[in-house]
Design an enzyme around this catalytic site. Structure first.
Site, PDB file in Angstrom:
ATOM      1  N   ASP A  29       0.740  -9.266  44.090  1.00 51.93           N
ATOM      2  CA  ASP A  29       2.119  -9.747  44.233  1.00 51.93           C
ATOM      3  C   ASP A  29       3.163  -8.683  43.916  1.00 51.93           C
ATOM      4  OD1 ASP A  29       1.502  -9.963  41.430  1.00 51.93           O
ATOM      5  OD2 ASP A  29       3.076 -11.472  41.192  1.00 51.93           O
ATOM      6  N   ARG A 102     -11.283 -11.042  39.397  1.00 51.99           N
ATOM      7  CA  ARG A 102     -10.290 -10.216  38.707  1.00 51.99           C
ATOM      8  C   ARG A 102     -10.340 -10.346  37.186  1.00 51.99           C
ATOM      9  NH1 ARG A 102      -4.667 -12.983  40.453  1.00 51.99           N
ATOM     10  NH2 ARG A 102      -3.852 -10.929  39.894  1.00 51.99           N
ATOM     11  N   ARG A 163       0.283 -19.228  39.116  1.00 51.92           N
ATOM     12  CA  ARG A 163      -1.073 -19.442  39.618  1.00 51.92           C
ATOM     13  C   ARG A 163      -1.850 -20.227  38.554  1.00 51.92           C
ATOM     14  NH1 ARG A 163       1.475 -17.997  43.188  1.00 51.92           N
ATOM     15  NH2 ARG A 163       1.111 -16.336  44.727  1.00 51.92           N
ATOM     16  N   ALA A 251       2.195 -12.646  51.698  1.00 51.37           N
ATOM     17  CA  ALA A 251       3.146 -11.858  50.909  1.00 51.37           C
ATOM     18  C   ALA A 251       4.599 -12.213  51.203  1.00 51.37           C
ATOM     19  CB  ALA A 251       2.917 -10.366  51.154  1.00 51.37           C
ATOM     20  N   ASP A 254       6.857 -12.041  48.052  1.00 50.39           N
ATOM     21  CA  ASP A 254       6.875 -10.668  47.541  1.00 50.39           C
ATOM     22  C   ASP A 254       7.739  -9.781  48.427  1.00 50.39           C
ATOM     23  OD1 ASP A 254       4.876 -11.764  45.906  1.00 50.39           O
ATOM     24  OD2 ASP A 254       3.283 -11.004  47.201  1.00 50.39           O
TER      25      ASP A 254
END
Length: 304
Positions: A29, A102, A163, A251, A254
């Protein structure tokens, strides 16, 4: 030259092309915002604050940053971690579904391995994801850094980018998000984020919640509905052009942030900046992946 530091995580992005075929790139992001800010305002110095590994993918990311003319003076190495990774699939309407790897990425250790904090910069940008991936000790280090930057006269910019899977529960997320908002000079609340996190159903709910935070410039993104902005001069509603050929919305927010901030740094007013940001975002969602080809953006949107 204005100096901007953007903090967060850039990951390996794998985009499904159907069947077993994938396209590899790098995205995240805040990294997406850094790319579109730099592309929109080439005369602005943009540095990315993060940690990467010592693996070959981390090295490829450094080269990718160089290609985008993003400074790597704030990129640190974490020898025991690698880059995070995510896969994205999009439906016929351009909406996306993600799968992430992640949890143990190098970026989760950024504040632990940072040796030279950014100083004497004009703008510092971070997001709810930037905060969510850190442990509580590093979060406190982040807020200490922000306090020092504000003392130096740096403008702080925040996007909640909520999130749920990155937080233990809503209450914890709300507490940290509110703390982030309270240090922001510019904020980018999103309608979807606030509905999911706070249960806010309209812009009045969002602005009412943020009023005690005393944010200088609040830019609420609400998809095709448009952009609503509140600052010391009043409130402004900026419609956005409808995009018919939506390919990938990965995106969108962003890209809007990057375009908006590029315009503001370049001296544009809030309504013109919102229109510019919407044009950048509208171009990006007509292409697959978070980072679209440079020429595709240039054809549709002029640099500032």
């Amino acid at each position: 030259m204005k100096k901007v530091v953007i903090f967060g995580e850039c990951m390996v992005e794998l985009v499904s092309k159907g069947g077993n075929d994938m396209i590899k790139s790098f995205a995240g992001d805040t990294y997406n915002t850094a790319v579109y800010l730099k592309r929109s305002a080439p005369n602005v110095s943009v540095s990315y604050l993060t940690a990467i590994g010592e693996d070959f993918l981390s090295n490829e990311l450094l080269f990718a940053m160089g290609d985008e003319q993003i400074n790597t003076d704030q990129v640190y190495r974490c020898s025991k971690r690698n880059l995070g990774l995510y896969m994205v699939r999009t439906d016929k309407q351009g909406e996306r579904t993600f799968a992430y790897w992640r949890d143990n990425s190098a970026a989760t250790q950024t504040l632990n391995v940072m040796t030279q904090p950014p100083q004497q910069i004009d703008m510092f940008y971070f997001s709810g994801i930037s905060v969510a991936i850190l442990d509580d000790v590093q979060r406190e280090k982040l807020f200490d850094l922000i306090a020092e930057l504000k003392h130096q006269g740096c403008e702080i910019v925040f996007d909640p980018n909520y999130r749920p899977r990155l937080w233990p529960d809503k209450e914890v997320a709300q507490a940290w998000m509110d703390r982030c908002y309270s240090v922001a000079d510019i904020a980018f609340p999103g309608g979807d984020d606030h509905l999911a996190l706070y249960g806010h159903t309209d812009a009045d709910d969002v602005f009412g919640h943020l009023a005690p935070m005393r944010i200088g410039e609040t830019v609420m993104k609400n998809g095709a509905v448009g952009v609503r902005i509140k600052n010391a001069q009043g409130q402004f509603i900026v419609p956005v052009e409808k995009v018919n050929d939506v390919v990938d919305t990965t995106a969108a927010g962003d890209a809007f942030n990057g375009g908006y901030l590029a315009a503001r740094i370049s001296g544009k007013g809030v309504t013109e900046s919102a229109s510019y940001g919407a044009k950048v975002a509208g171009t990006v969602i007509q292409h697959p992946g978070a980072i679209i080809p440079v020429e595709a953006l240039k054809k549709a949107v002029n640099s500032l």
